[in-house]
Design a protein around this motif. Sequence first.
Motif, PDB file in Angstrom:
ATOM      1  N   ALA A  84       0.831  -1.203   0.000  1.00 47.02           N
ATOM      2  CA  ALA A  84       0.000   0.000   0.000  1.00 47.02           C
ATOM      3  C   ALA A  84       0.867   1.256   0.000  1.00 47.02           C
ATOM      4  O   ALA A  84       1.859   1.341   0.715  1.00 47.02           O
ATOM      5  N   ARG A  85       0.461   2.202  -0.817  1.00 45.73           N
ATOM      6  CA  ARG A  85       1.128   3.504  -0.884  1.00 45.73           C
ATOM      7  C   ARG A  85       0.058   4.574  -0.938  1.00 45.73           C
ATOM      8  O   ARG A  85      -1.070   4.307  -1.322  1.00 45.73           O
ATOM      9  N   VAL A  86       0.429   5.768  -0.572  1.00 44.17           N
ATOM     10  CA  VAL A  86      -0.491   6.893  -0.665  1.00 44.17           C
ATOM     11  C   VAL A  86       0.154   7.978  -1.509  1.00 44.17           C
ATOM     12  O   VAL A  86       1.373   8.049  -1.630  1.00 44.17           O
ATOM     13  N   ARG A  87      -0.686   8.790  -2.092  1.00 44.08           N
ATOM     14  CA  ARG A  87      -0.205   9.896  -2.923  1.00 44.08           C
ATOM     15  C   ARG A  87      -0.490  11.223  -2.226  1.00 44.08           C
ATOM     16  O   ARG A  87      -1.381  11.322  -1.401  1.00 44.08           O
ATOM     17  N   SER A  88       0.252  12.229  -2.630  1.00 46.98           N
ATOM     18  CA  SER A  88       0.051  13.565  -2.114  1.00 46.98           C
ATOM     19  C   SER A  88      -1.411  13.966  -2.293  1.00 46.98           C
ATOM     20  O   SER A  88      -2.026  13.677  -3.319  1.00 46.98           O
ATOM     21  N   ASP A  89      -1.967  14.609  -1.294  1.00 48.59           N
ATOM     22  CA  ASP A  89      -3.348  15.097  -1.249  1.00 48.59           C
ATOM     23  C   ASP A  89      -4.389  14.011  -0.998  1.00 48.59           C
ATOM     24  O   ASP A  89      -5.569  14.320  -0.923  1.00 48.59           O
ATOM     25  N   ASN A  90      -3.981  12.722  -0.854  1.00 48.65           N
ATOM     26  CA  ASN A  90      -4.930  11.698  -0.407  1.00 48.65           C
ATOM     27  C   ASN A  90      -5.367  12.063   1.009  1.00 48.65           C
ATOM     28  O   ASN A  90      -4.616  12.666   1.768  1.00 48.65           O
ATOM     29  N   ARG A  91      -6.583  11.673   1.371  1.00 49.48           N
ATOM     30  CA  ARG A  91      -7.085  11.872   2.732  1.00 49.48           C
ATOM     31  C   ARG A  91      -7.143  10.516   3.416  1.00 49.48           C
ATOM     32  O   ARG A  91      -7.641   9.558   2.848  1.00 49.48           O
ATOM     33  N   LEU A  92      -6.623  10.459   4.643  1.00 46.61           N
ATOM     34  CA  LEU A  92      -6.633   9.226   5.415  1.00 46.61           C
ATOM     35  C   LEU A  92      -7.423   9.426   6.703  1.00 46.61           C
ATOM     36  O   LEU A  92      -7.361  10.491   7.313  1.00 46.61           O
ATOM     37  N   LYS A  93      -8.127   8.377   7.127  1.00 45.43           N
ATOM     38  CA  LYS A  93      -8.771   8.353   8.444  1.00 45.43           C
ATOM     39  C   LYS A  93      -7.740   7.817   9.427  1.00 45.43           C
ATOM     40  O   LYS A  93      -7.086   6.815   9.148  1.00 45.43           O
ATOM     41  N   VAL A  94      -7.613   8.476  10.575  1.00 46.90           N
ATOM     42  CA  VAL A  94      -6.655   8.051  11.596  1.00 46.90           C
ATOM     43  C   VAL A  94      -7.345   8.103  12.954  1.00 46.90           C
ATOM     44  O   VAL A  94      -7.912   9.126  13.329  1.00 46.90           O
ATOM     45  N   LEU A  95      -7.310   6.994  13.698  1.00 49.41           N
ATOM     46  CA  LEU A  95      -7.822   6.947  15.066  1.00 49.41           C
ATOM     47  C   LEU A  95      -6.628   7.170  15.984  1.00 49.41           C
ATOM     48  O   LEU A  95      -5.744   6.321  16.100  1.00 49.41           O
ATOM     49  N   THR A  96      -6.587   8.330  16.634  1.00 47.87           N
ATOM     50  CA  THR A  96      -5.398   8.711  17.394  1.00 47.87           C
ATOM     51  C   THR A  96      -5.755   9.399  18.696  1.00 47.87           C
ATOM     52  O   THR A  96      -6.857   9.929  18.845  1.00 47.87           O
ATOM     53  N   ASP A  97      -4.801   9.402  19.613  1.00 42.82           N
ATOM     54  CA  ASP A  97      -4.973  10.110  20.874  1.00 42.82           C
ATOM     55  C   ASP A  97      -4.083  11.353  20.942  1.00 42.82           C
ATOM     56  O   ASP A  97      -3.859  11.918  21.994  1.00 42.82           O
ATOM     57  N   ARG A  98      -3.573  11.784  19.799  1.00 45.65           N
ATOM     58  CA  ARG A  98      -2.728  12.980  19.743  1.00 45.65           C
ATOM     59  C   ARG A  98      -2.918  13.695  18.412  1.00 45.65           C
ATOM     60  O   ARG A  98      -3.190  13.073  17.404  1.00 45.65           O
ATOM     61  N   VAL A  99      -2.745  14.995  18.443  1.00 49.65           N
ATOM     62  CA  VAL A  99      -2.795  15.792  17.223  1.00 49.65           C
ATOM     63  C   VAL A  99      -1.483  16.573  17.164  1.00 49.65           C
ATOM     64  O   VAL A  99      -1.295  17.545  17.897  1.00 49.65           O
ATOM     65  N   PRO A 100      -0.551  16.131  16.316  1.00 50.62           N
ATOM     66  CA  PRO A 100       0.749  16.815  16.242  1.00 50.62           C
ATOM     67  C   PRO A 100       0.613  18.161  15.528  1.00 50.62           C
ATOM     68  O   PRO A 100      -0.337  18.378  14.774  1.00 50.62           O
ATOM     69  N   PRO A 101       1.567  19.063  15.757  1.00 45.39           N
ATOM     70  CA  PRO A 101       1.516  20.353  15.060  1.00 45.39           C
ATOM     71  C   PRO A 101       1.778  20.149  13.576  1.00 45.39           C
ATOM     72  O   PRO A 101       2.348  19.134  13.165  1.00 45.39           O
ATOM     73  N   PRO A 102       1.361  21.102  12.755  1.00 44.42           N
ATOM     74  CA  PRO A 102       1.639  20.973  11.320  1.00 44.42           C
ATOM     75  C   PRO A 102       3.136  21.041  11.052  1.00 44.42           C
ATOM     76  O   PRO A 102       3.903  21.594  11.844  1.00 44.42           O
ATOM     77  N   ARG A 103       3.523  20.468   9.939  1.00 44.27           N
ATOM     78  CA  ARG A 103       4.927  20.557   9.537  1.00 44.27           C
ATOM     79  C   ARG A 103       5.258  21.990   9.156  1.00 44.27           C
ATOM     80  O   ARG A 103       4.377  22.757   8.818  1.00 44.27           O
ATOM     81  N   GLU A 104       6.534  22.322   9.228  1.00 46.63           N
ATOM     82  CA  GLU A 104       6.969  23.683   8.934  1.00 46.63           C
ATOM     83  C   GLU A 104       7.724  23.727   7.613  1.00 46.63           C
ATOM     84  O   GLU A 104       8.560  22.877   7.355  1.00 46.63           O
ATOM     85  N   ARG A 105       7.435  24.729   6.807  1.00 47.19           N
ATOM     86  CA  ARG A 105       8.211  24.968   5.596  1.00 47.19           C
ATOM     87  C   ARG A 105       9.230  26.049   5.937  1.00 47.19           C
ATOM     88  O   ARG A 105       8.879  27.070   6.508  1.00 47.19           O
ATOM     89  N   ILE A 106      10.487  25.782   5.620  1.00 44.43           N
ATOM     90  CA  ILE A 106      11.521  26.779   5.881  1.00 44.43           C
ATOM     91  C   ILE A 106      12.261  27.078   4.581  1.00 44.43           C
ATOM     92  O   ILE A 106      12.238  26.288   3.639  1.00 44.43           O
ATOM     93  N   THR A 107      12.882  28.229   4.545  1.00 41.21           N
ATOM     94  CA  THR A 107      13.755  28.580   3.432  1.00 41.21           C
ATOM     95  C   THR A 107      15.149  28.764   4.002  1.00 41.21           C
ATOM     96  O   THR A 107      15.330  29.472   4.996  1.00 41.21           O
TER      97      THR A 107
END
Length: 144
Positions: A84-107
Amino acid sequence: MSGALTALLALIVVGGANPDAPVTATVAGAPACARLLEQTRFLEEPEWIDHVVRPRETLWQIGVRYGVTREALVEWNELEGVRARVRSDNRLKVLTDRVPPPRERITYTAEPGDDWGEVAIRHRVNLDDLRAWNGRRPARSSPG
């Protein structure tokens, strides 16, 4: 190498819903890990959330971010087993007990003498990912 390099920093913390539990991290450097842990929201009870797959993100990486297994992601999203692989912009269902912060884009502007490997290490990202994010094909191995 010169010009601006753009990198997505993916700092991944592994722990449970209990913020007092021991935490390990996949990157060195306690300050970055502590900041990420502070920004992670721990839930009283697991919840279903939607995760939008980012470019070059794998099921394994997504699982680590949310503290679930790759196999669970495959099952919950009815994906095609071990390959199984996923592609960019696919939506996944996740059952979790945590919500991590969004990733950061840096230059980052490369300094004279910088090479791809040094920049990848400095920003704790995979060399092939860094090259791909910046429109460069991953380098092939060669002797020396």
